[in-house]
Design a protein around this motif. Structure first.
Motif, PDB file in Angstrom:
ATOM      1  N   ALA A 355     -17.827  40.146  13.898  1.00  0.00           N
ATOM      2  CA  ALA A 355     -16.437  40.462  13.564  1.00  0.00           C
ATOM      3  C   ALA A 355     -15.690  39.201  13.122  1.00  0.00           C
ATOM      4  CB  ALA A 355     -15.734  41.108  14.752  1.00  0.00           C
ATOM      5  N   ARG A 356     -15.913  38.088  13.816  1.00  0.00           N
ATOM      6  CA  ARG A 356     -15.269  36.835  13.444  1.00  0.00           C
ATOM      7  C   ARG A 356     -15.665  36.408  12.029  1.00  0.00           C
ATOM      8  NH1 ARG A 356     -16.128  31.655  12.811  1.00  0.00           N
ATOM      9  NH2 ARG A 356     -18.365  31.798  13.275  1.00  0.00           N
ATOM     10  N   LEU A 357     -16.935  36.562  11.698  1.00  0.00           N
ATOM     11  CA  LEU A 357     -17.411  36.189  10.369  1.00  0.00           C
ATOM     12  C   LEU A 357     -16.840  37.110   9.292  1.00  0.00           C
ATOM     13  CD1 LEU A 357     -21.134  35.382  11.250  1.00  0.00           C
ATOM     14  CD2 LEU A 357     -19.296  33.755  10.777  1.00  0.00           C
ATOM     15  N   SER A 358     -16.698  38.396   9.614  1.00  0.00           N
ATOM     16  CA  SER A 358     -16.106  39.331   8.664  1.00  0.00           C
ATOM     17  C   SER A 358     -14.659  38.954   8.348  1.00  0.00           C
ATOM     18  CB  SER A 358     -16.157  40.760   9.223  1.00  0.00           C
ATOM     19  OG  SER A 358     -15.458  41.659   8.388  1.00  0.00           O
ATOM     20  N   VAL A 359     -13.895  38.596   9.363  1.00  0.00           N
ATOM     21  CA  VAL A 359     -12.495  38.188   9.170  1.00  0.00           C
ATOM     22  C   VAL A 359     -12.423  36.909   8.337  1.00  0.00           C
ATOM     23  CG1 VAL A 359     -10.442  37.323  10.362  1.00  0.00           C
ATOM     24  CG2 VAL A 359     -11.634  39.342  11.246  1.00  0.00           C
ATOM     25  N   GLN A 360     -13.309  35.955   8.602  1.00  0.00           N
ATOM     26  CA  GLN A 360     -13.348  34.727   7.813  1.00  0.00           C
ATOM     27  C   GLN A 360     -13.639  35.035   6.348  1.00  0.00           C
ATOM     28  OE1 GLN A 360     -16.375  31.924   9.023  1.00  0.00           O
ATOM     29  NE2 GLN A 360     -16.000  30.550   7.303  1.00  0.00           N
ATOM     30  N   TYR A 361     -14.596  35.912   6.110  1.00  0.00           N
ATOM     31  CA  TYR A 361     -14.986  36.302   4.752  1.00  0.00           C
ATOM     32  C   TYR A 361     -13.790  36.888   4.001  1.00  0.00           C
ATOM     33  CZ  TYR A 361     -18.039  38.441   1.186  1.00  0.00           C
ATOM     34  OH  TYR A 361     -18.657  38.796   0.020  1.00  0.00           O
ATOM     35  N   LEU A 362     -13.058  37.791   4.644  1.00  0.00           N
ATOM     36  CA  LEU A 362     -11.916  38.438   4.004  1.00  0.00           C
ATOM     37  C   LEU A 362     -10.772  37.457   3.766  1.00  0.00           C
ATOM     38  CD1 LEU A 362     -11.903  41.768   6.041  1.00  0.00           C
ATOM     39  CD2 LEU A 362     -12.419  41.525   3.608  1.00  0.00           C
ATOM     40  N   SER A 363     -10.548  36.539   4.706  1.00  0.00           N
ATOM     41  CA  SER A 363      -9.455  35.567   4.572  1.00  0.00           C
ATOM     42  C   SER A 363      -9.636  34.703   3.332  1.00  0.00           C
ATOM     43  CB  SER A 363      -9.382  34.680   5.818  1.00  0.00           C
ATOM     44  OG  SER A 363      -9.112  35.449   6.970  1.00  0.00           O
ATOM     45  N   ILE A 364     -10.845  34.246   3.093  1.00  0.00           N
ATOM     46  CA  ILE A 364     -11.118  33.382   1.939  1.00  0.00           C
ATOM     47  C   ILE A 364     -11.131  34.174   0.640  1.00  0.00           C
ATOM     48  CG2 ILE A 364     -12.860  31.897   0.864  1.00  0.00           C
ATOM     49  CD1 ILE A 364     -13.618  30.976   3.728  1.00  0.00           C
ATOM     50  N   MET A 365     -11.838  35.287   0.636  1.00  0.00           N
ATOM     51  CA  MET A 365     -11.993  36.063  -0.597  1.00  0.00           C
ATOM     52  C   MET A 365     -10.663  36.580  -1.132  1.00  0.00           C
ATOM     53  SD  MET A 365     -15.261  36.449  -1.579  1.00  0.00           S
ATOM     54  CE  MET A 365     -15.597  38.090  -2.200  1.00  0.00           C
ATOM     55  N   SER A 366      -9.787  37.058  -0.245  1.00  0.00           N
ATOM     56  CA  SER A 366      -8.545  37.690  -0.691  1.00  0.00           C
ATOM     57  C   SER A 366      -7.622  36.717  -1.408  1.00  0.00           C
ATOM     58  CB  SER A 366      -7.821  38.332   0.496  1.00  0.00           C
ATOM     59  OG  SER A 366      -7.500  37.364   1.483  1.00  0.00           O
ATOM     60  N   CYS A 367      -7.712  35.430  -1.089  1.00  0.00           N
ATOM     61  CA  CYS A 367      -6.886  34.424  -1.764  1.00  0.00           C
ATOM     62  C   CYS A 367      -7.319  34.204  -3.214  1.00  0.00           C
ATOM     63  CB  CYS A 367      -6.957  33.092  -1.010  1.00  0.00           C
ATOM     64  SG  CYS A 367      -6.233  33.139   0.644  1.00  0.00           S
ATOM     65  N   LEU A 368      -8.516  34.645  -3.572  1.00  0.00           N
ATOM     66  CA  LEU A 368      -9.090  34.369  -4.890  1.00  0.00           C
ATOM     67  C   LEU A 368      -9.349  35.629  -5.709  1.00  0.00           C
ATOM     68  CD1 LEU A 368     -11.565  31.661  -3.551  1.00  0.00           C
ATOM     69  CD2 LEU A 368      -9.442  31.245  -4.812  1.00  0.00           C
ATOM     70  N   PHE A 369      -8.741  36.739  -5.308  1.00  0.00           N
ATOM     71  CA  PHE A 369      -8.931  37.999  -6.024  1.00  0.00           C
ATOM     72  C   PHE A 369      -8.487  37.923  -7.480  1.00  0.00           C
ATOM     73  CE2 PHE A 369      -8.787  41.239  -2.273  1.00  0.00           C
ATOM     74  CZ  PHE A 369     -10.081  40.912  -1.950  1.00  0.00           C
ATOM     75  N   PHE A 370      -7.449  37.116  -7.773  1.00  0.00           N
ATOM     76  CA  PHE A 370      -6.914  37.072  -9.132  1.00  0.00           C
ATOM     77  C   PHE A 370      -7.975  36.624 -10.141  1.00  0.00           C
ATOM     78  CE2 PHE A 370      -6.413  32.791  -7.600  1.00  0.00           C
ATOM     79  CZ  PHE A 370      -6.647  31.989  -8.696  1.00  0.00           C
ATOM     80  N   ILE A 371      -8.950  35.835  -9.693  1.00  0.00           N
ATOM     81  CA  ILE A 371     -10.030  35.406 -10.605  1.00  0.00           C
ATOM     82  C   ILE A 371     -10.853  36.624 -11.016  1.00  0.00           C
ATOM     83  CG2 ILE A 371     -12.028  33.890 -10.884  1.00  0.00           C
ATOM     84  CD1 ILE A 371     -10.927  32.160  -8.629  1.00  0.00           C
ATOM     85  N   HIS A 372     -11.167  37.468 -10.045  1.00  0.00           N
ATOM     86  CA  HIS A 372     -11.950  38.674 -10.321  1.00  0.00           C
ATOM     87  C   HIS A 372     -11.182  39.619 -11.242  1.00  0.00           C
ATOM     88  CE1 HIS A 372     -14.943  41.769  -9.614  1.00  0.00           C
ATOM     89  NE2 HIS A 372     -13.998  42.609  -9.253  1.00  0.00           N
ATOM     90  N   GLY A 373      -9.889  39.826 -10.955  1.00  0.00           N
ATOM     91  CA  GLY A 373      -9.094  40.727 -11.780  1.00  0.00           C
ATOM     92  C   GLY A 373      -9.018  40.274 -13.222  1.00  0.00           C
TER      93      GLY A 373
END
Length: 447
Positions: A355-373
C-alpha cells in the motif's frame, strides 16, 4: 432508413468539436477501466495478494500483444476517417472490407502464437515461481480472446471514423457492467480464480464487438451497395498495412519497455509487484480519458486532412492540449486527496508495504500527467494525418525511457526509479512527436 448520427469534424469550432466528439470516448474508457479496476479489486480482495501479483505481472505482455491489436485497428480506421472527410462513400466501403480481411488473418496468427508462447514469455520477465502458474492461466485466456479484441476495436473504430463516437460508448458501457457481473460470478459462485477474471473480460469484449458489428451492418447505411467493394484489393490492403501495422508496432515497442520495467519490478519482490499493480490500475483510471481525447484527435485530424484543412488541424492541436492540461490539474487534485483511499479499495486495509508503494507511485505519477496528455494530442495528430511510421519512432523513445527507468530501479533508486519510468518514456516520445507534427503541418501549408 438509417438513424446513424455522426459528427462532421471539418466544420465548427475545433475545441467544441474535439470535446463533444471525445466526451463519449472518455465516458467509455472510464467504464472500460472501471471493469478492469473491478478485476483488480475482486482479485485482490476475494482471492488474495499473490493472485493480484499474478495478474499484475502479466500487464506488460497484455500491453505488448493487445496493444498491437488496438494500435493496428486505430490505424485501420485512419483511411476510413479520411474517406469520410473527403465524402467518398465507395472508398470507405473498400477500406472496411479490406480491413475485415486483414483483421481475420491477424487474429488467427496472433492467437495461435501468443497462446503457445505465454509461459516462456512470463519466464523471460522473471515471474516469481509462486505466482507463475496463475499468471500463465490468466494470460492464456486473455490471448485466446484476441479475436474478440480485434472485433471490438475494429468495429468501434469504423463507427468513430464515420463520426459516431456515441454508439461504441453505449455498447462499451453495457459490456463494462456485464464484465463486473461476470467477474463476481466466475470468482465467487463459480470459484475459477484468476481464470474467471480473464474469462469475464474476454466474454464482455466479445459482446461489445458483436453489438458494434450489428449496428454497422443493420442500423447504418455505411455498407449499403457494397457488392463491388468486398473483394481484397491490393491498393487498399497495402495502404491499410502501411498505416495499421506501424501503429500496432508503436504500441508494441512501447510495451517492450514495459516488459523491461516489469522485469525490474519483479526483481523487487511480491510487495513491489502488488504495489505497482494497484498504483498502475488507479493511474489508468485517470489517464485513459486523456487517451480518449487523443483518439478523438486522430479522427479529427484524419477528417480534416482528408478535407485539406491543415489550419483546422493546427487549431485542433491547441484546443486539444488546452483540454488535456485542464483535465490533468483536476486529476492531480483528486489523486492528492484520495490516493490512500483508492489504494485501500484495491489492496484492503492490511496491505502494509504494498500500500505504501502504491501511494508513492501515485504521488509521483500524478504530478507528471500533463506530459502524457500532451503526447496523446501530438501522437494522434500524426496518426490522423497518416504518418504512422513516426508514431513507431516515437515508441522508441518510450522504450528507452522505460528501459532506463527499470535500470535505475535495479541499480540505484529501487521502487522510486519505477515511478519515474513512464513519465520519462512519455517525455522522450513527446519531444519527437512535437517536432514531427510541426514539420508535416508546415509542409501541408506550403502546398
Amino acid at each position: 432508413m438509417s438513424n446513424h448520427k455522426t459528427m462532421d469534424l471539418t466544420a465548427g469550432k475545433p475545441i467544441r468539436q474535439i470535446l463533444f466528439f471525445s466526451l463519449p470516448l472518455v465516458i467509455g474508457t472510464l467504464f472500460q477501466q472501471l471493469y478492469s479496476f473491478a478485476d483488480t479489486v475482486m482479485v485482490g480482495r476475494l482471492i488474495g495478494e499473490n493472485a493480484l501479483a499474478a495478474v499484475g505481472t502479466t500487464y506488460s505482455l497484455h500491453f505488448l500483444i493487445l496493444g498491437f491489436v488496438q494500435g493496428a485497428c486505430v490505424g485501420f480506421g485512419i483511411p476510413l476517417a479520411q474517406s469520410t472527410g473527403a465524402k467518398d462513400a465507395a472508398l470507405f466501403k473498400k477500406y472496411f472490407w479490406n480491413g475485415c480481411f486483414l483483421c481475420t488473418l491477424t487474429g488467427i496468427f496472433m492467437t495461435a502464437a501468443t497462446f503457445l508462447l505465454a509461459r516462456p514469455l512470463l519466464l523471460m520477465i522473471h515471474t516469481p515461481e509462486a505466482i507463475l502458474s496463475s499468471a500463465v492461466r490468466y494470460i492464456q485466456i486473455i490471448f485466446l480472446g484476441i479475436p474478440a479484441a480485434i472485433l471490438y476495436n475494429f468495429c468501434a473504430g469504423v463507427l468513430r471514423a464515420s463520426g459516431d463516437s456515441r454508439r461504441p460508448t453505449m455498447f462499451l458501457l453495457f459490456s463494462s457492467l456485464l464484465n463486473i457481473l461476470l467477474d463476481y460470478v466466475f470468482i465467487v459462485p463459480i470459484p475459477m480464480g484468476v481464470a474467471g477474471a480473464a474469462l469475464a473480460t474476454v466474454l464482455s469484449q466479445l459482446v461489445s464487438g458483436l453489438l458494434n458489428l450489428f449496428w454497422i451492418v443493420r442500423k447504418t447505411d455505411l455498407l449499403k451497395n457494397s457488392e463491388g467493394c468486398r473483394r481484397p484489393r491490393t491498393a487498399q490492403l497495402l495502404h491499410l498495412c502501411r498505416l495499421g501495422f506501424p501503429m500496432g508496432f508503436e504500441y508494441s515497442i512501447s510495451a517492450l519497455g514495459a516488459i523491461v520495467m516489469q522485469g525490474a519490478i519483479n526483481s523487487l519482490g511480491t510487495a513491489a509487484i502488488a504495489g505497482q499493480t494497484a498504483g498502475e490500475k488507479i493511474r489508468q483510471m485517470f489517464t485513459l480519458p486523456m487517451e480518449s481525447v487523443g483518439m478523438g484527435m486522430a479522427t479529427y485530424a484524419g477528417q480534416n486532412d482528408g478535407a485539406g484543412r491543415p489550419d483546422r488541424i493546427r487549431e485542433g492541436i491547441r484546443s486539444g492540449i488546452c483540454i488535456q492540461v485542464l483535465y490533468c490539474v483536476a486529476a492531480w487534485l483528486v489523486i492528492f486527496f484520495g490516493k490512500e483511499a483508492f489504494t485501500r479499495i484495491v489492496l484492503g486495509p492490511q496491505a502494509g508495504e504494498s500500500a505504501r508503494l502504491s501511494v508513492q507511485y501515485l504521488s509521483i505519477m500524478s504530478c507528471l500527467f500533463f506530459i502524457h496528455g500532451s503526447l496523446m494530442i501530438m501522437r494522434n495528430t500524426l496518426q490522423g494525418m497518416g504518418y504512422s511510421i513516426h508514431a513507431v519512432l516515437s515508441g522508441v523513445g518510450e522504450l528507452i525511457g522505460r528501459s532506463v527507468g527499470g535500470w535505475l530501479a535495479v541499480s540505484f533508486f529501487g521502487f522510486t526509479g519505477i515511478c519515474f519510468a513512464n513519465p520519462l518514456a512519455w517525455g522522450l516520445a513527446l519531444i519527437y512527436c512535437s517536432v514531427m507534427t510541426h514539420h508535416f503541418l508546415k509542409k501541408r501549408f506550403a502546398r
